[in-house]
Design a protein around this motif. Structure first.
Motif, PDB file in Angstrom:
ATOM      1  N   LEU A 195      -5.107   6.291  -0.491  1.00 26.82           N
ATOM      2  CA  LEU A 195      -3.986   5.362  -0.624  1.00 26.82           C
ATOM      3  C   LEU A 195      -4.097   4.594  -1.934  1.00 26.82           C
ATOM      4  O   LEU A 195      -5.125   4.653  -2.607  1.00 26.82           O
ATOM      5  N   VAL A 196      -3.023   3.896  -2.271  1.00 28.29           N
ATOM      6  CA  VAL A 196      -2.979   3.127  -3.514  1.00 28.29           C
ATOM      7  C   VAL A 196      -2.621   1.683  -3.173  1.00 28.29           C
ATOM      8  O   VAL A 196      -1.644   1.440  -2.445  1.00 28.29           O
ATOM      9  N   VAL A 197      -3.409   0.748  -3.688  1.00 29.74           N
ATOM     10  CA  VAL A 197      -3.083  -0.668  -3.483  1.00 29.74           C
ATOM     11  C   VAL A 197      -2.169  -1.118  -4.618  1.00 29.74           C
ATOM     12  O   VAL A 197      -2.537  -1.034  -5.785  1.00 29.74           O
ATOM     13  N   VAL A 198      -0.981  -1.566  -4.251  1.00 35.05           N
ATOM     14  CA  VAL A 198      -0.049  -2.085  -5.259  1.00 35.05           C
ATOM     15  C   VAL A 198      -0.234  -3.592  -5.389  1.00 35.05           C
ATOM     16  O   VAL A 198      -0.280  -4.155  -6.477  1.00 35.05           O
ATOM     17  N   ALA A 199      -0.348  -4.251  -4.240  1.00 29.77           N
ATOM     18  CA  ALA A 199      -0.560  -5.706  -4.226  1.00 29.77           C
ATOM     19  C   ALA A 199      -1.206  -6.067  -2.906  1.00 29.77           C
ATOM     20  O   ALA A 199      -1.032  -5.366  -1.908  1.00 29.77           O
ATOM     21  N   GLN A 200      -1.988  -7.139  -2.889  1.00 30.65           N
ATOM     22  CA  GLN A 200      -2.506  -7.646  -1.621  1.00 30.65           C
ATOM     23  C   GLN A 200      -1.424  -8.591  -1.106  1.00 30.65           C
ATOM     24  O   GLN A 200      -0.679  -9.160  -1.882  1.00 30.65           O
ATOM     25  N   ASP A 201      -1.359  -8.744   0.198  1.00 31.75           N
ATOM     26  CA  ASP A 201      -0.337  -9.637   0.759  1.00 31.75           C
ATOM     27  C   ASP A 201      -0.510 -11.035   0.171  1.00 31.75           C
ATOM     28  O   ASP A 201      -1.596 -11.564   0.150  1.00 31.75           O
ATOM     29  N   TYR A 208       0.850  -1.203   0.000  1.00 34.60           N
ATOM     30  CA  TYR A 208       0.000   0.000   0.000  1.00 34.60           C
ATOM     31  C   TYR A 208       0.880   1.245   0.000  1.00 34.60           C
ATOM     32  O   TYR A 208       1.839   1.323   0.772  1.00 34.60           O
ATOM     33  N   LEU A 209       0.539   2.215  -0.838  1.00 33.16           N
ATOM     34  CA  LEU A 209       1.273   3.485  -0.882  1.00 33.16           C
ATOM     35  C   LEU A 209       0.378   4.593  -0.366  1.00 33.16           C
ATOM     36  O   LEU A 209      -0.823   4.608  -0.633  1.00 33.16           O
ATOM     37  N   PRO A 233      -0.860   8.182  -9.807  1.00 35.17           N
ATOM     38  CA  PRO A 233      -0.759   9.611 -10.101  1.00 35.17           C
ATOM     39  C   PRO A 233      -2.093  10.339  -9.986  1.00 35.17           C
ATOM     40  O   PRO A 233      -2.159  11.433  -9.422  1.00 35.17           O
ATOM     41  N   ALA A 234      -3.174   9.744 -10.495  1.00 31.67           N
ATOM     42  CA  ALA A 234      -4.497  10.407 -10.412  1.00 31.67           C
ATOM     43  C   ALA A 234      -4.904  10.564  -8.954  1.00 31.67           C
ATOM     44  O   ALA A 234      -5.440  11.606  -8.545  1.00 31.67           O
ATOM     45  N   ALA A 235      -4.632   9.533  -8.149  1.00 22.76           N
ATOM     46  CA  ALA A 235      -4.993   9.605  -6.723  1.00 22.76           C
ATOM     47  C   ALA A 235      -4.178  10.702  -6.036  1.00 22.76           C
ATOM     48  O   ALA A 235      -4.717  11.481  -5.241  1.00 22.76           O
ATOM     49  N   LEU A 236      -2.898  10.778  -6.368  1.00 22.59           N
ATOM     50  CA  LEU A 236      -2.027  11.762  -5.722  1.00 22.59           C
ATOM     51  C   LEU A 236      -2.432  13.193  -6.097  1.00 22.59           C
ATOM     52  O   LEU A 236      -2.603  14.050  -5.223  1.00 22.59           O
ATOM     53  N   GLN A 268      -6.961   1.467  -6.879  1.00 23.95           N
ATOM     54  CA  GLN A 268      -6.454   0.119  -7.153  1.00 23.95           C
ATOM     55  C   GLN A 268      -5.378   0.167  -8.230  1.00 23.95           C
ATOM     56  O   GLN A 268      -5.660   0.620  -9.341  1.00 23.95           O
ATOM     57  N   GLY A 269      -4.163  -0.298  -7.917  1.00 22.36           N
ATOM     58  CA  GLY A 269      -3.125  -0.436  -8.938  1.00 22.36           C
ATOM     59  C   GLY A 269      -2.209   0.767  -9.021  1.00 22.36           C
ATOM     60  O   GLY A 269      -2.653   1.910  -8.983  1.00 22.36           O
TER      61      GLY A 269
END
Ligand code: NAP
Length: 344
Positions: A338-344, A48-49, A322-325, A316-317
């Motif tokens: 936040l941004v989800v990069v991968a689920q654990d 998560y970022l 960039p759009a979220a930021l 997601q992804g």
């Protein structure tokens, strides 16, 4: 073994408001092992970022700042939550989860600067993503800013700007739990509704619909504001200064209305600080990181007992990062972005 590593990079330094087109997706490769010659490092998979307003500063060419500029062509870095895949650091083991400041906007990062990382004592009771927000940097910001800088007293009248954001919606709930009267300003009717009906604020208003901020504040604070939790600066600060009580306190957490301006606006009414003996104090969250364990002791029971409500806005992804930021600067986010990069 080398694997593909998707990254988000800044194309060039930004002036004015940032756009999605200021960023680009790049695919590189990375070995999933810390090089044997690199001591005290970890190789992490990013989960998560965190999208944070201070990142706007880093998009500019900074000189003499406590922050470093992003390097055009290299992945952005910031707060995030990651899983350790390999380690040559005695404090971190394969399988650990961490949150902290040196996470890259990419799928995998080799972290050599580990001093601002926290190991997560993960329990199933709270989602890991919470460590980008309520259990991470914005959470300690709200905690330190309200309890330490504002010096609150029960029954005092508190005003919070950007009140539906990551920090603001937590400050408002801390203040309510403390026994204060709490009003928030936000940029949409949907956010006004959230503050009043979900987060228990006494009142809220949409600053974009107010012709005169001074009158708006007088409507909600006929006897004045004791505490202002400052997130936006500019015209709101000018109006707040006129409405502060004697010996009022202003915690300067952020001034987001000024981050994209080439020439910051001058603030009028600063003489109120003198005439009303106001204490106005800026603070930086990293000075409070040593209190993180104490903060967790307070906040975890509040979450588990449902005393604090927390809202995440999840993109997601990586490619949607960039759009979220940039959405932070037009108020697109509801709660913590936040941004989800991968689920654990
Ligand atoms: P956030 O509130 O989740 O997101 C930013 C919000 O600011 C937007 O949703 C938007 O909400 C509002 N905004 C954007 N442009 C604005 C403008 N021109 N005028 C008024 N409001 C505007 O962000 P956050 O993470 O909680 O951060 C809040 C503030 O705290 C920021 O200033 C940030 O820099 C600061 N901060 C400081 C520290 C520290 O250590 N001192 C740590 C963390 C954050 P609306 O729809 O309501 O306009």
């Amino acid at each position: 073994m080398e694997v593909s590593n998707k990254q988000i990079t800044l194309k060039n330094y930004v002036t004015g408001f940032p756009n999605e087109s200021d960023f680009e997706v790049r695919i590189t490769t990375i070995p999933l092992k810390v090089p044997e010659t690199t001591q005290n490092a970890i190789l992490v998979k990013n989960l998560y970022l965190s999208c944070d307003p201070y990142m706007r500063d880093r998009m500019s060419k900074l000189e003499g700042s406590y922050l470093d500029s992003f390097i055009p062509g290299s992945p952005l870095t910031g707060y995030g939550v990651s899983k350790v895949l390999d380690s040559t650091h005695p404090d971190f083991n394969k399988g650990d989860f961490i949150w902290g400041f040196t996470v890259g906007w990419e799928e995998y990062t080799l972290i050599t600067a580990t001093q601002s990382l926290f190991k997560i004592q993960h329990t199933e009771e709270v989602p890991l993503s919470y460590y980008t927000g309520i259990l991470g940097m914005p959470g300690i910001t709200a905690y330190a800013g309200f309890y330490e800088i504002c010096s609150p007293k029960k029954g005092e009248k508190v005003f919070i700007s950007a009140a539906a954001g990551a920090v603001g919606h937590l400050v408002g709930q801390f203040a309510k739990l403390f026994g204060c009267y709490v009003v928030g300003s936000v940029g949409s009717r949907e956010k006004v509704d959230l503050l009043k009906n979900k987060f228990g604020f006494d009142e809220a208003f949409n600053y974009k619909e107010e012709e005169d901020l001074n009158s708006a504040l007088k409507r909600y604070f006929p006897d004045g504001i004791d505490i202002y939790f400052e997130n936006v600066g500019g015209k709101m600060l000018e109006a707040v200064l006129l409405n502060m009580t004697r010996h009022g306190r202003i915690a300067v957490c952020g001034m987001i209305s000024e981050y994209n301006l080439e020439k910051p606006e001058g603030i009028q009414n600063l003489s109120c600080i003198l005439t009303k003996q106001i204490r106005m104090e800026g603070f930086a969250v990293f000075d409070y990181f040593p209190q993180y364990a104490k903060f967790l002791e307070m906040i975890l029971p509040h979450i588990k007992e449902g005393k604090i409500d927390y809202l995440e806005d999840i993109a997601q992804g990586l490619e949607n990062g960039p759009a979220a930021l940039v959405g932070l600067f037009s108020g697109r986010n509801l709660g913590k972005q936040l941004v989800v990069v991968a689920q654990d």
